[in-house]
Design a protein around this motif. Sequence first.
Motif, mmCIF file in Angstrom:
data_model
loop_
_atom_site.group_PDB
_atom_site.id
_atom_site.type_symbol
_atom_site.label_atom_id
_atom_site.label_comp_id
_atom_site.label_asym_id
_atom_site.label_seq_id
_atom_site.Cartn_x
_atom_site.Cartn_y
_atom_site.Cartn_z
ATOM 1 N N ARG A 1 0.826 -1.118 0.064
ATOM 2 C CA ARG A 1 0.019 -0.213 -0.138
ATOM 3 C C ARG A 1 1.021 1.371 -0.038
ATOM 4 O O ARG A 1 0.789 2.278 -0.764
ATOM 5 C CB ARG A 1 -0.997 -0.092 1.176
ATOM 6 N N ASP B 1 1.241 1.391 -4.342
ATOM 7 C CA ASP B 1 -0.109 1.765 -4.750
ATOM 8 C C ASP B 1 -0.268 3.145 -4.360
ATOM 9 O O ASP B 1 -0.339 3.717 -3.666
ATOM 10 C CB ASP B 1 -1.025 1.072 -3.793
ATOM 11 N N ILE C 1 -4.202 -2.230 -7.757
ATOM 12 C CA ILE C 1 -3.646 -3.100 -6.611
ATOM 13 C C ILE C 1 -4.626 -3.050 -5.627
ATOM 14 O O ILE C 1 -5.199 -2.070 -5.278
ATOM 15 C CB ILE C 1 -2.132 -2.303 -6.174
#
Lengths: 323, 323
Positions: free
Chosen positions: B24, B28, B40
């Motif tokens: 993350r 992403d 993602i």
Amino acid sequence: MLHRSPYARSRYKQTPVDEFELIRRYFDRQRATPGVITGIGDDGAILSVPGTGLELVQVVDTLVEDVHFPAATSAADIAYRAVAVNLSDIAAMGARPRWMTLALTMPSGDEHWLVEFAKGLFKAADAHEVALVGGDTTRGASIVVTVNMTGEVAAGRALLRSGASAGDTIFVTGTIGDAAAGLALLQSGGNDDFLCGRFLRPSARVDTGARLVGRASAAIDLSDGLLGDLRKLLDASGVGGEIDVASVPLSNAMKSRFEQEERTRFALFGGDDYELCFTAADERISDLDDASPIGRVTGESGLVCRLDGDIVDYDDSGYRHFR
Amino acid sequence: MLHRSPYARSRYKQTPVDEFELIRRYFDRQRATPGVITGIGDDGAILSVPGTGLELVQVVDTLVEDVHFPAATSAADIAYRAVAVNLSDIAAMGARPRWMTLALTMPSGDEHWLVEFAKGLFKAADAHEVALVGGDTTRGASIVVTVNMTGEVAAGRALLRSGASAGDTIFVTGTIGDAAAGLALLQSGGNDDFLCGRFLRPSARVDTGARLVGRASAAIDLSDGLLGDLRKLLDASGVGGEIDVASVPLSNAMKSRFEQEERTRFALFGGDDYELCFTAADERISDLDDASPIGRVTGESGLVCRLDGDIVDYDDSGYRHFR
């Protein structure tokens, strides 16, 4: 699509299996599959997308620590290179890159390393507006980076290795051998910003590839060395070729740092340049100012090198994995 | 798309970075990209293909020797599994698999090993008519297999993790925990054809996934363990859930070999089953005879487990890489 680095040559020369043969024998079933226009054997696969006027081009390339790059390479450079080598395969097909996935195996989850890796990845990707759409990060003994990239090209227009005809001129983009020279410097503790940068941050010829659509008769990217890659193009086209070694374009940095014999070796066998080698009827690419003619396609089989008019033989055929 | 094997749990438990957070944080970018409908964060990415009525689903999964499978695993089983785990991600999106690429890193080019690897690969692929369109084989210190698979689904119809609503029933396909039990047997030198086979040759629920399109409200495949994966689905949907532990379907082999406590641990945390977990309004899936209801979606946050009506706590949240 099959990437073989000269970096690996010295390390794994002794192994008995030839990668090209290996792939052909075990993974290429030559089976007609609906939707698959070109499968294994070119720089990328071509997939049909009926109703769109487009085809997808699919490529994949893996970089392994200590095989394709020295362990000391920075995270940003590793990532940049992993994207660039795939962009280069897309470029060799004349396609436009669209999206990619990342499979990253690494020994630790070091955050600083990852920050730098992501920077390098996006720097290379953003230059061509390629989206990272998915990934898998795993733990392993050494760094292994696989990028899988998808591009698109007008239906029926992708550049293949197989379209060269006798009489076509053979061209290369940019200057040749710089990356191998840069790698040699890196490995010997030397440095040259230009040459080392050519190894660490190759510029995929995406725009040139796209401009070659409809103009080049065949194309391949230079990952394994000029002679080896050009032979693949000629073999795929069922033709032969002749090049003038003196006309292979060399950078000023190369000329100032290396003597004749060494720079010829870098240029002919070095690999990792990620320039394009393509064939075309001469006049059709006269406005491509970054391409240099180096020879011509012949009806004979095999590739002949000439220097000052004489035929010269080179005993190194370019690196192949598992040789 | 992010595969975490319980096999790795014991080996790498001590590492500090959480993979979900890592992805993350660094990869992403939550940036809107033309053509990328879902990037993602789900089992796969969804890409638009205007003009076709279809969308492409893109997944990638890597298996690493000694991390995702014991080093003694046969070449055929490694290859089969590498394809199956990707098929499972495609299935979890309700898509049909179309083509794949293979990136194979290995210490040697042993021919017998490759013959067996190719057999396992095509056995898994042919069952769902997935074409191998490209690949890269490289030399590395240990075996790393990355398969990148592309599927297709009717536009706007892909199953996401994010569609569950309070009141939906939670289902799983097949029986749960078998793969973890089989792996435990393999690692302790024991054997059970059924349970070990469930680890080595998982059956991706491709047909079931396709039949869930328009009927399931959310879906995920079970790679990391039932509780962990179900939590991901509930979190993505912004809802909570409650399951009855006694209703999680177990195989006869599991029941005959393992006591209550151990089989519950395998079923809730084991991972690697590659069954589907999905949510739906009960009556809409009454003809799916391989799915069992195990609980319901609630408006509360979090996941509650009940056993004989009592709330029970489990302190293991399922394996995450780099935890």
